[in-house]
Scaffold this motif. Structure first.
Motif, PDB file in Angstrom:
ATOM      1  N   UNK A  81     -28.309 124.833  63.568  1.00 33.17           N
ATOM      2  CA  UNK A  81     -27.412 123.889  62.915  1.00 33.17           C
ATOM      3  C   UNK A  81     -27.104 124.332  61.489  1.00 33.17           C
ATOM      4  N   UNK A  82     -28.108 124.848  60.783  1.00 28.90           N
ATOM      5  CA  UNK A  82     -27.869 125.358  59.427  1.00 28.90           C
ATOM      6  C   UNK A  82     -26.925 126.560  59.473  1.00 28.90           C
ATOM      7  N   UNK A  83     -27.086 127.407  60.484  1.00 26.07           N
ATOM      8  CA  UNK A  83     -26.163 128.548  60.651  1.00 26.07           C
ATOM      9  C   UNK A  83     -24.740 128.044  60.856  1.00 26.07           C
ATOM     10  N   UNK A  84     -24.597 127.011  61.660  1.00 27.87           N
ATOM     11  CA  UNK A  84     -23.268 126.458  61.933  1.00 27.87           C
ATOM     12  C   UNK A  84     -22.631 125.932  60.648  1.00 27.87           C
ATOM     13  N   UNK A  85     -23.403 125.210  59.864  1.00 29.55           N
ATOM     14  CA  UNK A  85     -22.871 124.658  58.609  1.00 29.55           C
ATOM     15  C   UNK A  85     -22.467 125.761  57.647  1.00 29.55           C
ATOM     16  N   UNK A  86     -23.208 126.872  57.679  1.00 28.34           N
ATOM     17  CA  UNK A  86     -22.966 127.967  56.748  1.00 28.34           C
ATOM     18  C   UNK A  86     -21.923 128.945  57.265  1.00 28.34           C
ATOM     19  N   UNK A  87     -21.467 128.754  58.505  1.00 24.83           N
ATOM     20  CA  UNK A  87     -20.482 129.656  59.074  1.00 24.83           C
ATOM     21  C   UNK A  87     -21.055 130.968  59.555  1.00 24.83           C
ATOM     22  N   UNK A  88     -22.346 130.976  59.876  1.00 31.94           N
ATOM     23  CA  UNK A  88     -23.012 132.177  60.383  1.00 31.94           C
ATOM     24  C   UNK A  88     -23.013 132.131  61.907  1.00 31.94           C
ATOM     25  N   UNK A  89     -22.451 133.142  62.533  1.00 31.99           N
ATOM     26  CA  UNK A  89     -22.483 133.228  63.996  1.00 31.99           C
ATOM     27  C   UNK A  89     -23.893 133.585  64.459  1.00 31.99           C
ATOM     28  N   UNK A  90     -24.299 133.033  65.587  1.00 31.92           N
ATOM     29  CA  UNK A  90     -25.611 133.315  66.159  1.00 31.92           C
ATOM     30  C   UNK A  90     -25.429 133.703  67.622  1.00 31.92           C
ATOM     31  N   UNK A  91     -26.042 134.804  68.018  1.00 33.65           N
ATOM     32  CA  UNK A  91     -25.976 135.200  69.428  1.00 33.65           C
ATOM     33  C   UNK A  91     -27.369 135.602  69.895  1.00 33.65           C
ATOM     34  N   UNK A  92     -27.621 135.409  71.172  1.00 36.57           N
ATOM     35  CA  UNK A  92     -28.897 135.811  71.747  1.00 36.57           C
ATOM     36  C   UNK A  92     -28.680 136.705  72.951  1.00 36.57           C
ATOM     37  N   UNK A  93     -29.767 137.139  73.557  1.00 33.87           N
ATOM     38  CA  UNK A  93     -29.723 138.031  74.719  1.00 33.87           C
ATOM     39  C   UNK A  93     -30.147 137.221  75.940  1.00 33.87           C
ATOM     40  N   UNK A  94     -29.373 137.294  76.996  1.00 32.13           N
ATOM     41  CA  UNK A  94     -29.585 136.404  78.136  1.00 32.13           C
ATOM     42  C   UNK A  94     -29.793 137.152  79.448  1.00 32.13           C
ATOM     43  N   UNK A  95     -30.692 136.641  80.241  1.00 33.92           N
ATOM     44  CA  UNK A  95     -30.919 137.057  81.630  1.00 33.92           C
ATOM     45  C   UNK A  95     -31.392 138.501  81.785  1.00 33.92           C
ATOM     46  N   UNK A  96     -31.708 139.179  80.676  1.00 37.81           N
ATOM     47  CA  UNK A  96     -32.186 140.556  80.792  1.00 37.81           C
ATOM     48  C   UNK A  96     -33.533 140.625  81.487  1.00 37.81           C
ATOM     49  N   UNK A  97     -34.330 139.550  81.388  1.00 39.07           N
ATOM     50  CA  UNK A  97     -35.696 139.590  81.906  1.00 39.07           C
ATOM     51  C   UNK A  97     -35.969 138.579  82.997  1.00 39.07           C
ATOM     52  N   UNK A  98     -34.929 138.055  83.635  1.00 36.29           N
ATOM     53  CA  UNK A  98     -35.150 137.034  84.665  1.00 36.29           C
ATOM     54  C   UNK A  98     -36.118 137.522  85.736  1.00 36.29           C
ATOM     55  N   UNK A  99     -35.829 138.670  86.311  1.00 39.55           N
ATOM     56  CA  UNK A  99     -36.671 139.199  87.393  1.00 39.55           C
ATOM     57  C   UNK A  99     -38.039 139.618  86.856  1.00 39.55           C
ATOM     58  N   UNK A 100     -38.031 140.187  85.660  1.00 45.14           N
ATOM     59  CA  UNK A 100     -39.268 140.709  85.075  1.00 45.14           C
ATOM     60  C   UNK A 100     -40.262 139.596  84.783  1.00 45.14           C
ATOM     61  N   UNK A 101     -39.805 138.541  84.124  1.00 48.98           N
ATOM     62  CA  UNK A 101     -40.703 137.430  83.795  1.00 48.98           C
ATOM     63  C   UNK A 101     -41.143 136.708  85.067  1.00 48.98           C
ATOM     64  N   UNK A 102     -40.232 136.569  86.014  1.00 45.51           N
ATOM     65  CA  UNK A 102     -40.605 135.938  87.279  1.00 45.51           C
ATOM     66  C   UNK A 102     -41.692 136.738  87.984  1.00 45.51           C
ATOM     67  N   UNK A 103     -41.609 138.053  87.957  1.00 50.04           N
ATOM     68  CA  UNK A 103     -42.658 138.886  88.560  1.00 50.04           C
ATOM     69  C   UNK A 103     -44.000 138.646  87.878  1.00 50.04           C
ATOM     70  N   UNK A 104     -43.971 138.526  86.548  1.00 45.57           N
ATOM     71  CA  UNK A 104     -45.223 138.309  85.812  1.00 45.57           C
ATOM     72  C   UNK A 104     -45.818 136.945  86.183  1.00 45.57           C
ATOM     73  N   UNK A 105     -44.968 135.921  86.209  1.00 43.44           N
ATOM     74  CA  UNK A 105     -45.441 134.589  86.577  1.00 43.44           C
ATOM     75  C   UNK A 105     -45.996 134.588  88.001  1.00 43.44           C
ATOM     76  N   UNK A 106     -45.312 135.303  88.895  1.00 45.52           N
ATOM     77  CA  UNK A 106     -45.764 135.366  90.283  1.00 45.52           C
ATOM     78  C   UNK A 106     -47.104 136.087  90.389  1.00 45.52           C
ATOM     79  N   UNK A 107     -47.268 137.137  89.604  1.00 47.25           N
ATOM     80  CA  UNK A 107     -48.537 137.856  89.578  1.00 47.25           C
ATOM     81  C   UNK A 107     -49.672 136.931  89.150  1.00 47.25           C
ATOM     82  N   UNK A 108     -49.443 136.157  88.080  1.00 49.96           N
ATOM     83  CA  UNK A 108     -50.469 135.230  87.610  1.00 49.96           C
ATOM     84  C   UNK A 108     -50.799 134.199  88.688  1.00 49.96           C
TER      85      UNK A 108
END
Length: 316
Positions: A81-108
């Motif tokens: 929200x502070x980024x939005x007020x200041x006019x700073x764009x924010x981006x993240x990385x998505x779905x790169x690890x869907x299979x990877x994290x699921x494998x780890x959870x399944x292993x546990x």
């Protein structure tokens, strides 16, 4: 003017990052504390951060900042929200690890349903050598076939986890939001799911609504002997309450890849417990070589797209 790109915690992503496709000046730091950000980033146009927090106060001291590129999916450490007020764009990385994290959870899940850590401990202690039979009957062993998996979070990782569980013959239930007045089609009421699940796996973000999502009341409401898996965020679970539930036999096991504070320099209840039906891994569920390469490519792609005025994974 050539934009200045600053990567404030480069060592958090130990793979090459593809080159940015525009003229720029680049600075990287192995790691940064919040107190170092203003000095290091005072003239940065673009900042790359994996887990370094950016508060409203810090952002206000960075007037040149135009883009905050998160080298991860989670963004609970960023005041969006502070980024939005200041006019700073924010981006993240998505779905790169869907299979990877699921494998780890399944292993546990598999290791805990079969009580692998307990049997490893018994063999190391010489119990098998002294057994009266050809095998050593110790901790209970349960099949995944026919068991019920409850999943909190129906995004990419949750769906990947569900796909694997169904392949092993498990019944999969997705949890409705805690406290929701209406249960959506395809979901199971949160409380009802706690009572039915042989395994509960968390794949939701950490925010004000989900913090301590699983605390003492929820742990007591879970099916006796159930297994709890958390590869999402440590703050989703009350760790003291979890240890108590494991020690008193309410839960059959817990597998965690995340803790409430990382790294746990001042200790953590889960690290002190030393229980054979508790597995803790050091937040590496996402960290396969393949997943990190996908993350780096998407991170670079986000910055290139933003600079070109094209669509990127913006949060603001």
């Amino acid at each position: 003017m050539i934009p200045h790109i600053v990567f404030v915690d480069r060592d958090s992503l130990p793979v090459p990052v593809p080159a940015f496709g525009f003229p720029h000046r680049y600075t990287e730091y192995a790691a940064s504390t919040p107190a170092q950000l203003i000095e290091r980033c005072h003239d940065a146009d673009i900042i790359i951060s994996n887990k370094v927090p950016f508060t409203a106060q810090t952002l206000a001291a960075l007037p040149a900042l135009k883009l905050l590129a998160i080298a991860a999916t989670g963004y609970n450490h960023i005041d969006v929200e502070a980024c939005r007020r200041q006019g700073v764009a924010v981006c993240n990385v998505r779905h790169y690890g869907d299979e990877t994290v699921a494998e780890h959870a399944f292993m546990l899940m598999m290791a805990l349903m079969r009580n692998l850590p307990a049997y490893q401990r018994d063999v190391a202690a010489g119990v098998w050598q002294n057994a009266a039979q050809f095998c050593h009957f110790g901790a209970p062993i349960r099949d995944l076939q026919g068991a019920t998996l409850g999943i909190v979070g129906s995004g990419g990782i949750g769906q990947a986890m569900a796909q694997r569980a169904r392949a092993f013959g498990m019944t999969v239930l997705f949890a409705e939001r805690k406290g929701a007045a209406v249960v959506r089609d395809g979901y199971t009421g949160f409380d009802a799911l706690l009572a039915r699940a042989d395994v509960l796996s968390l794949h939701c973000p950490l925010n004000d609504e989900t913090r301590n999502l699983i605390a003492q009341p929820e742990l007591m409401a879970m099916k006796p002997g159930a297994v709890l898996i958390n590869t999402a965020r440590g703050g989703l679970v009350d760790e003291e309450a979890l240890v108590a539930a494991l020690k008193f036999g309410q839960l059959g096991g817990a597998g965690f890849d995340v803790l409430s504070v990382e790294p746990p320099r001042d200790g953590n209840p889960l690290l002190k417990a030393r229980l054979p039906h508790l597995i803790v891994t050091p937040h590496v569920g996402w960290a396969s070589a393949e997943a990190m390469a996908r993350l780096a490519a998407q991170l670079s792609g986000n910055i290139n797209a933003w600079h070109a005025g094209e669509r990127c994974n913006r949060l603001d």
